[in-house]
Write an enzyme that holds these catalytic residues in place. Sequence first.
Site, mmCIF file in Angstrom:
data_model
loop_
_atom_site.group_PDB
_atom_site.id
_atom_site.type_symbol
_atom_site.label_atom_id
_atom_site.label_comp_id
_atom_site.label_asym_id
_atom_site.label_seq_id
_atom_site.Cartn_x
_atom_site.Cartn_y
_atom_site.Cartn_z
ATOM 1 N N HIS A 22 -85.730 -5.724 -22.360
ATOM 2 C CA HIS A 22 -87.124 -5.527 -21.967
ATOM 3 C C HIS A 22 -87.912 -6.841 -21.912
ATOM 4 O O HIS A 22 -89.065 -6.849 -21.481
ATOM 5 C CB HIS A 22 -87.811 -4.566 -22.942
ATOM 6 C CG HIS A 22 -87.403 -3.142 -22.773
ATOM 7 N ND1 HIS A 22 -86.164 -2.673 -23.165
ATOM 8 C CD2 HIS A 22 -88.052 -2.082 -22.241
ATOM 9 C CE1 HIS A 22 -86.071 -1.386 -22.896
ATOM 10 N NE2 HIS A 22 -87.203 -0.995 -22.334
ATOM 11 N N GLY A 23 -87.311 -7.944 -22.321
ATOM 12 C CA GLY A 23 -87.976 -9.237 -22.238
ATOM 13 C C GLY A 23 -88.368 -9.604 -20.822
ATOM 14 O O GLY A 23 -89.327 -10.345 -20.608
#
Length: 192
Positions: free
Chosen positions: A117-118
């Site tokens: 999700h970065g």
Amino acid sequence: MKVLLLSGDFVEDYELYAPLKALEMLGIDVHVVCPDKKAGDTVQTALHTSEGWQTYSERPGHPFELTHTFAEIDLADYAGLVVPGGRFPEYQRYDQRVLDAVKSFFDRDLPVAAICHGLQLLAAAGVLKGRSCSAFPMCKLDVVAGGGTYVDFEAFSKNVHVDGNLVSAPAYPAIGVWMREFIRLLGVTIQF
């Protein structure tokens, strides 16, 4: 050599600790920061896993003590950036200070390692236009909306994607190959 590692409450535990320890093993000084927190404050990590439900589950991970104060860092001091996943990118993508920090590494063409999700932070910072990258499958729309091309991997464990200064991977099972490529971009060589 110094590397900046972004974090926040409910950062993915493995994606914080494993890169930190891999880079420290090589003698790299890793500064772990979170906006609105200072050195010595803690962030709560989370363990995300697939348990056969329609989405992953989240359990408390280890508390982590921040090494540096976000408000006091000088981005010019860092040779690279690590952006783990978890839930913190979801809310920090609305923090202009974080987006400006991410953008500065791309403006200077420095190595950036983003996982899971970065990539939500990178999409929000506007640095994915014309680039290809991997991310957790549920972040595909973020990547595309941010102007990037999503690279899909059926298996997470050995897949990493490199596009210029950006090293990306879909999830924590790929941490080993993800860090290997980031370390390569940093110019660090290991001799045995």
